[in-house]
Design a protein around this motif. Sequence first.
Motif, PDB file in Angstrom:
ATOM      1  N   THR A  76     116.588  -0.667  90.048  1.00 32.76           N
ATOM      2  CA  THR A  76     116.145   0.229  91.124  1.00 32.76           C
ATOM      3  C   THR A  76     117.238   1.240  91.452  1.00 32.76           C
ATOM      4  N   GLY A  77     116.886   2.516  91.442  1.00 32.76           N
ATOM      5  CA  GLY A  77     117.818   3.557  91.840  1.00 32.76           C
ATOM      6  C   GLY A  77     118.834   3.955  90.793  1.00 32.76           C
ATOM      7  N   ALA A  78     118.799   3.327  89.608  1.00 33.76           N
ATOM      8  CA  ALA A  78     119.809   3.610  88.590  1.00 33.76           C
ATOM      9  C   ALA A  78     119.524   4.895  87.818  1.00 33.76           C
ATOM     10  N   TRP A  79     118.298   5.420  87.953  1.00 33.76           N
ATOM     11  CA  TRP A  79     117.948   6.666  87.273  1.00 33.76           C
ATOM     12  C   TRP A  79     116.739   7.271  87.984  1.00 33.76           C
ATOM     13  N   PRO A  80     116.954   7.949  89.095  1.00 30.40           N
ATOM     14  CA  PRO A  80     115.826   8.452  89.893  1.00 30.40           C
ATOM     15  C   PRO A  80     114.893   9.386  89.127  1.00 30.40           C
ATOM     16  N   GLY A  81     115.414  10.124  88.146  1.00 32.46           N
ATOM     17  CA  GLY A  81     114.584  11.101  87.460  1.00 32.46           C
ATOM     18  C   GLY A  81     113.977  10.634  86.162  1.00 32.46           C
ATOM     19  N   TYR A  82     113.880   9.323  85.965  1.00 32.08           N
ATOM     20  CA  TYR A  82     113.427   8.811  84.669  1.00 32.08           C
ATOM     21  C   TYR A  82     112.013   9.268  84.312  1.00 32.08           C
ATOM     22  N   ALA A  83     111.109   9.313  85.288  1.00 33.72           N
ATOM     23  CA  ALA A  83     109.708   9.637  84.992  1.00 33.72           C
ATOM     24  C   ALA A  83     109.569  11.076  84.491  1.00 33.72           C
ATOM     25  N   ASP A  84     110.231  12.012  85.147  1.00 34.73           N
ATOM     26  CA  ASP A  84     110.165  13.410  84.732  1.00 34.73           C
ATOM     27  C   ASP A  84     110.837  13.604  83.374  1.00 34.73           C
ATOM     28  N   ALA A  85     111.963  12.930  83.176  1.00 39.30           N
ATOM     29  CA  ALA A  85     112.675  13.059  81.901  1.00 39.30           C
ATOM     30  C   ALA A  85     111.831  12.506  80.756  1.00 39.30           C
ATOM     31  N   ALA A  86     111.158  11.393  80.994  1.00 38.43           N
ATOM     32  CA  ALA A  86     110.315  10.800  79.956  1.00 38.43           C
ATOM     33  C   ALA A  86     109.134  11.710  79.633  1.00 38.43           C
ATOM     34  N   ALA A  87     108.511  12.275  80.652  1.00 36.53           N
ATOM     35  CA  ALA A  87     107.385  13.171  80.420  1.00 36.53           C
ATOM     36  C   ALA A  87     107.808  14.385  79.609  1.00 36.53           C
TER      37      ALA A  87
END
Length: 343
Positions: free
Chosen positions: A266-277
Amino acid sequence: MRFRPSRPESSAHLAPLSALEPLADMRAAVIDATGAPSNLHLATVPTPTPVLSEVLVRIVAAGVNPIDAKTRAGSGVANGIAAYPATLGFDFSGVVVRAPFEAHPFPAGTEVFGVSNFPRCGGSYAEYAVVPTLSLARKPSSLSHVEAAGVPLAALTAWGLVVETALAHEGQRMLIHAASGGVGHFAVQFAAYFGARVIATSSARNADWLRELGADVVIDHTTEKFEERAGEVDVVIDLVGNTTDDTGTRSLRVLRPGGLLVEVPTGAWPGYADAAAAAGVRATSYKVIPDGGALATIGRLLDSGAVQVYIDSVFDLADAAAAHEQLENGHTRGKLVLQVSED
């Protein structure tokens, strides 16, 4: 020093809950406020009373998890703590001393392991805990209480990641970061059991052990770049995030188009969803589900020898602060466990 429960109970007779007298106070490792490991200390606190379908468990051993340390420090689930002193802890193995009715699936005297309802109530760093029935399973007969206490949270997390979310199967290529930790060493075993090809990152000292657990390839994260050795993978189980060496971001480079990133801390990569998309892959976070049915299945795998739990160190309840210090220093293989009372 080992502690005995302050008032052991006989399980020979189980009266209705309304007719039971309250138990004497119990010992617990508590915090009076969030902060450093030294905030954890022994205290005498009221023994909890089960209601509705909850059972009361005498705790023999309690697992120590990263979420415990994060909560103690003020993150994790600290916002859910309603009052202090607060007793930490999710994992446990112990013995049911009170059940809600005579024909309950876990009657008094049953050896069980499971997940407490912390922070909604007191956790497992204590001589007793109240536990929802659906968060329990019978303790694997082949394991000691100390071994069993190291299983529930880590193994259920790994099961949810690998089996229920990533749908591990023959021919799948799965990259697992921090593979030698509590969740990681179960994730490697579950992925291999269901036929996936496992690529694990860890330090060199754990390489042979991880291969024994089922890893096909082990990459030393201290000397090698995993993206140069892993090849293209279908799934990344990220137990690190971007807090160390941009592990999460670099993981996107090895995922096939449409592959799956499962982001755990939790909180270790806040932007993971946008980066993955943006990279053309799927992504999801994950939170453990304390499912007693899944835990029972894991227990059968443990009893069969198909899966094992590794206990790195055992601390007495009074030394919970030292256990947190060791956990936060990193490099723990498998799990840390607190010995709460005598078996």
